[in-house]
Design a protein around this motif. Structure first.
Motif, PDB file in Angstrom:
ATOM      1  N   ILE A   1       0.794  -5.409  -2.515  1.00 36.68           N
ATOM      2  CA  ILE A   1       0.430  -4.563  -1.370  1.00 36.68           C
ATOM      3  C   ILE A   1       1.559  -4.552  -0.339  1.00 36.68           C
ATOM      4  CG2 ILE A   1      -1.276  -4.145   0.426  1.00 36.68           C
ATOM      5  CD1 ILE A   1      -2.154  -3.763  -2.580  1.00 36.68           C
ATOM      6  N   SER A   2       2.195  -5.693  -0.114  1.00 36.15           N
ATOM      7  CA  SER A   2       3.345  -5.735   0.795  1.00 36.15           C
ATOM      8  C   SER A   2       4.458  -4.814   0.304  1.00 36.15           C
ATOM      9  CB  SER A   2       3.871  -7.166   0.928  1.00 36.15           C
ATOM     10  OG  SER A   2       2.890  -8.019   1.480  1.00 36.15           O
ATOM     11  N   ALA A   3       4.714  -4.842  -0.997  1.00 30.21           N
ATOM     12  CA  ALA A   3       5.748  -3.982  -1.574  1.00 30.21           C
ATOM     13  C   ALA A   3       5.388  -2.518  -1.417  1.00 30.21           C
ATOM     14  CB  ALA A   3       5.933  -4.326  -3.050  1.00 30.21           C
ATOM     15  N   ALA A   4       4.130  -2.190  -1.647  1.00 27.44           N
ATOM     16  CA  ALA A   4       3.690  -0.792  -1.544  1.00 27.44           C
ATOM     17  C   ALA A   4       3.834  -0.272  -0.119  1.00 27.44           C
ATOM     18  CB  ALA A   4       2.247  -0.668  -2.014  1.00 27.44           C
ATOM     19  N   VAL A   5       3.457  -1.089   0.846  1.00 31.64           N
ATOM     20  CA  VAL A   5       3.567  -0.684   2.252  1.00 31.64           C
ATOM     21  C   VAL A   5       5.032  -0.461   2.621  1.00 31.64           C
ATOM     22  CG1 VAL A   5       3.213  -1.448   4.635  1.00 31.64           C
ATOM     23  CG2 VAL A   5       1.409  -1.783   2.942  1.00 31.64           C
ATOM     24  N   GLU A   6       5.900  -1.380   2.204  1.00 34.35           N
ATOM     25  CA  GLU A   6       7.330  -1.232   2.492  1.00 34.35           C
ATOM     26  C   GLU A   6       7.886   0.042   1.865  1.00 34.35           C
ATOM     27  OE1 GLU A   6      11.191  -1.562   3.641  1.00 34.35           O
ATOM     28  OE2 GLU A   6       9.473  -2.689   4.415  1.00 34.35           O
ATOM     29  N   ALA A   7       7.522   0.311   0.626  1.00 33.29           N
ATOM     30  CA  ALA A   7       8.011   1.513  -0.057  1.00 33.29           C
ATOM     31  C   ALA A   7       7.557   2.779   0.666  1.00 33.29           C
ATOM     32  CB  ALA A   7       7.530   1.519  -1.500  1.00 33.29           C
ATOM     33  N   LYS A   8       6.293   2.813   1.035  1.00 38.39           N
ATOM     34  CA  LYS A   8       5.758   4.013   1.685  1.00 38.39           C
ATOM     35  C   LYS A   8       6.360   4.216   3.071  1.00 38.39           C
ATOM     36  CE  LYS A   8       3.059   7.564   1.353  1.00 38.39           C
ATOM     37  NZ  LYS A   8       1.585   7.498   1.447  1.00 38.39           N
ATOM     38  N   ARG A   9       6.500   3.151   3.824  1.00 35.67           N
ATOM     39  CA  ARG A   9       7.097   3.264   5.157  1.00 35.67           C
ATOM     40  C   ARG A   9       8.573   3.642   5.082  1.00 35.67           C
ATOM     41  NH1 ARG A   9       4.466  -1.938   8.475  1.00 35.67           N
ATOM     42  NH2 ARG A   9       2.320  -1.161   8.491  1.00 35.67           N
ATOM     43  N   SER A  10       9.188   3.399   3.926  1.00 41.71           N
ATOM     44  CA  SER A  10      10.596   3.774   3.739  1.00 41.71           C
ATOM     45  C   SER A  10      10.743   5.177   3.169  1.00 41.71           C
ATOM     46  CB  SER A  10      11.280   2.755   2.820  1.00 41.71           C
ATOM     47  OG  SER A  10      11.271   1.467   3.404  1.00 41.71           O
ATOM     48  N   GLY A  11       9.639   5.888   3.074  1.00 37.86           N
ATOM     49  CA  GLY A  11       9.709   7.283   2.668  1.00 37.86           C
ATOM     50  C   GLY A  11       9.649   7.544   1.181  1.00 37.86           C
ATOM     51  N   LYS A  12       9.267   6.544   0.394  1.00 42.12           N
ATOM     52  CA  LYS A  12       9.185   6.740  -1.046  1.00 42.12           C
ATOM     53  C   LYS A  12       7.733   6.893  -1.487  1.00 42.12           C
ATOM     54  CE  LYS A  12      13.589   6.310  -1.357  1.00 42.12           C
ATOM     55  NZ  LYS A  12      14.383   7.563  -1.396  1.00 42.12           N
TER      56      LYS A  12
ATOM     57  N   PHE B   1      -5.801  -5.963   3.862  1.00 40.28           N
ATOM     58  CA  PHE B   1      -5.076  -5.283   2.782  1.00 40.28           C
ATOM     59  C   PHE B   1      -5.593  -3.860   2.583  1.00 40.28           C
ATOM     60  CE2 PHE B   1      -4.367  -9.787   1.353  1.00 40.28           C
ATOM     61  CZ  PHE B   1      -2.981  -9.770   1.490  1.00 40.28           C
ATOM     62  N   GLU B   2      -6.906  -3.695   2.639  1.00 42.92           N
ATOM     63  CA  GLU B   2      -7.477  -2.358   2.469  1.00 42.92           C
ATOM     64  C   GLU B   2      -7.084  -1.445   3.629  1.00 42.92           C
ATOM     65  OE1 GLU B   2      -8.882  -1.109  -0.033  1.00 42.92           O
ATOM     66  OE2 GLU B   2      -9.607  -2.789  -1.238  1.00 42.92           O
ATOM     67  N   ASP B   3      -7.026  -1.995   4.832  1.00 42.38           N
ATOM     68  CA  ASP B   3      -6.602  -1.201   5.996  1.00 42.38           C
ATOM     69  C   ASP B   3      -5.162  -0.723   5.829  1.00 42.38           C
ATOM     70  OD1 ASP B   3      -9.065  -1.516   7.180  1.00 42.38           O
ATOM     71  OD2 ASP B   3      -8.413  -3.064   8.598  1.00 42.38           O
TER      72      ASP B   3
END
Length: 558
Positions: free
Chosen positions: A50-61, A149-151
């Motif tokens: 989930i940490s990886a997913a949040v980082e990826a999305k916030r980085s525009g991917k 995590f769900e938030d």
């Protein structure tokens, strides 16, 4: 009329394909099954995932989390609420944001249902549980962690496909050393530019043909003092301090061994083996009557499984409740403690590489063992009266794990596969005897292995082996090379959980805050690899370092 039907059918087909396009799916001409595409595909539902997913999305991917788990967060939401943090000053980035969000939750009156906030003892590991100065909270209830995590997933609008299990036999398509797609047992296929294996087991890594190790390396492999078999080394309090017979009839080998005792030689000291440290469930218990469910008696309960514990009690040992660590609302994160406790020693050796079916059997056996342990202490007449009387005031928490009989949904996989990657972390790096290149985060917890086997000593008495607790003498850096496979094996995979590490070094790295740190750093590297059109092994570290520092990661201890 036929013409009209054709037009209607064509219109309907175009509508369906249009909807699928909006959902990021398409139909494969070859298999006629759905294919989903994103820049980054993350396999796993752990805190690292989930940490990886949040980082990826916030980085525009674009990102898709393909999770075998229904519940997100792994152990962080699965009962491990008394966080093993070590030096909290080196926990930064999204990991710190997670613990800040926990702090915000417990700063509301609504959070305190079964207990007043001022009544909570605020006990943490090394610092108060609620750290007002740093606006973080390190101790929490499982359902609160899961909601965080769900938030995060909801706020970032991250697609999570749950209960999707990798087809480990033929579900990974490779081309020129790159993962092209992964397919789950349900038939769904996911294509991406970069893949992350954020599972505790490392199934995607293994299916992609990446080298890994299971078990303990011998001392000579990496020149480590604390690796391999550790007979005679007695750390913590998880060993038999008195002479206790391992036989059904004490002192009579002909009566047979008690359950959970191995009759095999433990191995020469410092030699390697394929055995792994014990698993258990981190139990969320309560002694609050309104929220307490009495311990259930498991199917097939056999008191002989707990005979060794009865013999421990007979020696006068009274520290049964020492690891009933308090979390808010009159609950605990209850962990293994003592020579015979919730660790199901020796019953998990085949778990890392086992089939899904076999893993389910192992998990169920651990669950029955642990439920039987609770039932034994609360009901068996051989348990000292004072311990039994108090144990009867405890039970499972009614408001936790509601869809799983109030039992944790995640077994504590303390160790499974470990990648043999570009760089291997060993105790020498953790102890600062050897330099660590290209830091992407820090760890600090004690090198901590739970017991690996229960054996018979030459004198005929029982003893545990493998429990190690050695300080790292302060925080240490973790190398980017631990996240990436060897280039000749796979060029677009990052592994932030089953990373490249020796057994004993992993004993420190394997903490949930560190997995969150590594998940974020892996995603940041994936973003750079995509932007620079390069393989993960060749990501420009100086650029990665700048990105991580800007995101609040701590890369060195000042």
């Amino acid at each position: 009329m036929k013409q009209k039907r054709r037009i209607i059918n064509l219109t309907l087909a175009l509508f369906i394909f249009g909807i699928m396009g909006l959902l990021g799916c398409k139909q494969s001409k070859e298999t006629n099954k759905s294919v989903a595409t994103a820049d980054i595909i993350i396999y796993g539902g752990t805190s690292a995932a989930i940490s990886a997913a949040v980082e990826a999305k916030r980085s525009g991917k674009s990102v898709i989390v393909v999770s075998p788990d229904i519940h997100l967060g792994g152990l962080s939401s699965g009962g491990l609420g008394f966080t093993d943090t070590g030096n909290k000053s080196v926990i930064g980035g999204l990991a710190r944001e997670f613990y800040h969000r926990i702090w915000k939750h417990y700063n509301t009156e609504e959070a305190w249902i079964w207990q007043k906030k001022e009544e909570y003892g605020n006990k943490g590991q090394g610092t108060p549980a609620m750290d007002g100065e740093n606006r973080t909270m390190w101790i929490f209830e499982p359902h609160v962690a899961e909601k965080v995590f769900e938030d995060l997933v909801a706020e970032e609008q991250i697609r999570v496909d749950r209960d999707e299990w990798l087809d480990r036999e033929k579900g990974v398509e490779m081309e020129d050393g790159n993962i092209v797609s992964i397919t789950t047992l349900s038939g769904k296929t996911y294509t991406g530019k970069i893949f992350l294996d954020a599972t505790y087991e490392g199934d995607l890594m293994a299916a992609a043909g990446v080298s890994y190790h299971v078990g303990r390396e011998g001392k000579e492999v990496y020149g480590e003092e604390w690796n391999g078999v550790q007979t005679g080394v007695l750390h913590h309090k998880h060993w038999f301090a008195s002479d206790i017979s391992p036989y059904v009839v004490p002192g009579d080998p002909s009566s047979g061994l008690l359950p959970k005792v191995s009759g095999e030689h433990p191995g020469e000291k410092h030699s390697g083996d394929d055995k792994i440290q014990a698993y258990c469930f981190r139990m969320c218990m309560t002694n609050h009557p309104e929220n307490r469910i009495p311990f259930p008696k498991p199917e097939g309960y056999d008191p002989l499984n707990y005979e060794l514990l009865a013999r421990v009690f007979e020696t006068g040992r009274k520290d049964w409740f020492e690891k009933f660590d308090p979390i808010p609302n009159h609950k605990t994160d209850t962990n293994n403690h003592g020579p015979f406790s919730s660790d199901n020693i020796g019953m998990n050796y085949d778990y890392p590489v086992a089939s899904y079916e076999r893993r389910k059997e192992i998990i169920k056996e651990h669950e029955n063992y642990q439920k039987g342990l609770l039932w034994f202490v609360a009901n068996d007449p051989r348990v000292p009266e004072d311990i039994q009387t108090e144990m009867q005031t405890w039970g499972l928490s009614k408001d936790e794990f509601k869809d799983n009989g109030n039992w944790p949904h995640q077994i504590y996989v303390r160790e499974a596969r470990r990648m043999i990657g570009d760089f291997v972390m060993t105790e020498n790096e953790l102890l600062k005897k050897s330099p660590t290149p290209k830091s992407i985060g820090m760890g600090s917890y004690t090198m901590d292995s739970h017991n690996v086997q229960r054996y018979i000593k030459p004198d005929g008495f029982v003893q545990n082996e493998g429990d190690i607790g050695v300080s790292t003498n302060g925080p240490y850096a973790i190398s980017y090379g631990t996240l990436v496979p060897k280039k000749e094996e796979c060029k677009n995979l990052l592994v932030p959980v089953c990373l490249s590490s020796s057994h004993i070094a992993f004993g420190s790295i394997r903490m949930e805050p560190v997995f969150m740190i590594l998940g974020q750093s892996a995603a940041a590297a994936a973003v750079l690899a995509i932007d620079e059109n390069t393989v993960v092994q060749d990501v420009d570290y100086n650029k990665l370092k700048d990105v991580l520092l800007a995101k609040g990661q701590i890369l060195e201890k000042k």
